[in-house]
Write a protein that holds these residues in place. Sequence first.
Motif, short mmCIF file in Angstrom:
data_model
loop_
_atom_site.label_atom_id
_atom_site.label_comp_id
_atom_site.label_asym_id
_atom_site.label_seq_id
_atom_site.Cartn_x
_atom_site.Cartn_y
_atom_site.Cartn_z
N UNK A 40 0.83 -1.21 0.00
CA UNK A 40 0.00 0.00 0.00
C UNK A 40 0.86 1.25 0.00
N UNK A 41 1.90 1.25 0.83
CA UNK A 41 2.76 2.43 0.94
C UNK A 41 3.53 2.70 -0.35
N UNK A 42 4.10 1.66 -0.94
CA UNK A 42 4.87 1.85 -2.17
C UNK A 42 3.94 2.23 -3.33
N UNK A 43 2.74 1.69 -3.32
CA UNK A 43 1.75 2.05 -4.34
C UNK A 43 1.39 3.53 -4.21
N UNK A 44 1.11 3.96 -2.99
CA UNK A 44 0.75 5.37 -2.75
C UNK A 44 1.89 6.30 -3.15
N UNK A 45 3.12 5.94 -2.84
CA UNK A 45 4.27 6.79 -3.16
C UNK A 45 4.48 6.93 -4.67
N UNK A 46 4.14 5.90 -5.43
CA UNK A 46 4.44 5.92 -6.86
C UNK A 46 3.28 6.40 -7.73
N UNK A 47 2.16 6.73 -7.14
CA UNK A 47 0.98 7.12 -7.92
C UNK A 47 1.15 8.38 -8.75
N UNK A 48 1.95 9.32 -8.30
CA UNK A 48 2.06 10.61 -8.98
C UNK A 48 3.16 10.67 -10.03
N UNK A 49 3.63 9.51 -10.49
CA UNK A 49 4.72 9.51 -11.46
C UNK A 49 4.20 9.27 -12.87
N UNK A 50 5.09 9.38 -13.83
CA UNK A 50 4.70 9.13 -15.22
C UNK A 50 5.31 7.83 -15.72
N UNK A 51 5.24 6.77 -14.92
CA UNK A 51 5.70 5.45 -15.33
C UNK A 51 4.61 4.74 -16.10
N UNK A 66 11.15 0.88 -21.80
CA UNK A 66 12.44 1.07 -21.15
C UNK A 66 12.59 2.47 -20.60
N UNK A 67 12.14 3.45 -21.35
CA UNK A 67 12.26 4.83 -20.91
C UNK A 67 11.24 5.16 -19.83
N UNK A 68 10.22 4.34 -19.68
CA UNK A 68 9.15 4.64 -18.74
C UNK A 68 9.35 4.02 -17.37
N UNK A 69 10.38 3.22 -17.17
CA UNK A 69 10.63 2.66 -15.84
C UNK A 69 11.10 3.79 -14.93
N UNK A 70 10.60 3.78 -13.72
CA UNK A 70 10.97 4.78 -12.73
C UNK A 70 11.73 4.09 -11.60
N UNK A 71 12.54 4.86 -10.91
CA UNK A 71 13.31 4.35 -9.78
C UNK A 71 13.07 5.29 -8.61
N UNK A 72 12.86 4.73 -7.42
CA UNK A 72 12.69 5.55 -6.23
C UNK A 72 13.32 4.84 -5.04
N UNK A 73 13.69 5.62 -4.04
CA UNK A 73 14.10 5.07 -2.75
C UNK A 73 12.87 5.10 -1.85
N UNK A 74 12.62 4.01 -1.15
CA UNK A 74 11.46 3.95 -0.27
C UNK A 74 11.82 3.08 0.93
N UNK A 75 11.79 3.65 2.12
CA UNK A 75 12.10 2.92 3.36
C UNK A 75 13.41 2.13 3.24
N UNK A 76 14.45 2.76 2.74
CA UNK A 76 15.77 2.13 2.56
C UNK A 76 15.78 0.97 1.58
#
Length: 191
Positions: A40-51, A66-76
């Motif tokens: 739930x938390x990772x889903x909520x964090x990634x909702x506002x991206x353009x992936x 390939x260009x649409x993959x996103x990367x984020x740091x979340x809870x280490x």
Amino acid sequence: MELCPLIKNILLLDSEGKRIAVKYYSDDWPTNSAKEAFEKAVFAKTQKTNARTDGVNHVDLLTKVNADAEITMFDNYVVVYKFVQDLHFFVTGGENENEIILAAVLQGFFDAVGLLLRGTVDKKEALENLDLILLCLDEIVDGGIILETDANVIAGKVASHSMDAGASLSEQTITQALATAREHLTRSLLK
């Protein structure tokens, strides 16, 4: 220091953040409620991206994604992800994991699902072919260790497994039956 890259989990969620297919390869989330809270938390964090890759046919999708993959740091954790239609694909690794390797796992999973679902990558098809998606996850990662990232190889192995499982033992040759039994025994021992 780890010599081999390790995957913490692979998640396939719907557009509301609910599970379609998930596999955890780490004890970082010891309970089902901890796993659901992470999802739930990772889903909520990634909702506002353009992936997102909505409205693209599958051929364009494979080249565009390939260009649409996103990367984020979340809870280490390093999380790579991409969305298509009403499906959200995630691969998680430790905070020091190589993002390129995680992205290769994500791409292999994404492309293999696209091949197995014959280009109709949406929640309805995913749920109807859940067995293929779960086999796909098993072919990509085992115990956190990456086995394969080539979508054609993954889809080919999944297709051969599903054909083997569909044939009754009486329709298989002795060699095929023994190979199937050996594979089932090996998988059960590795779990």
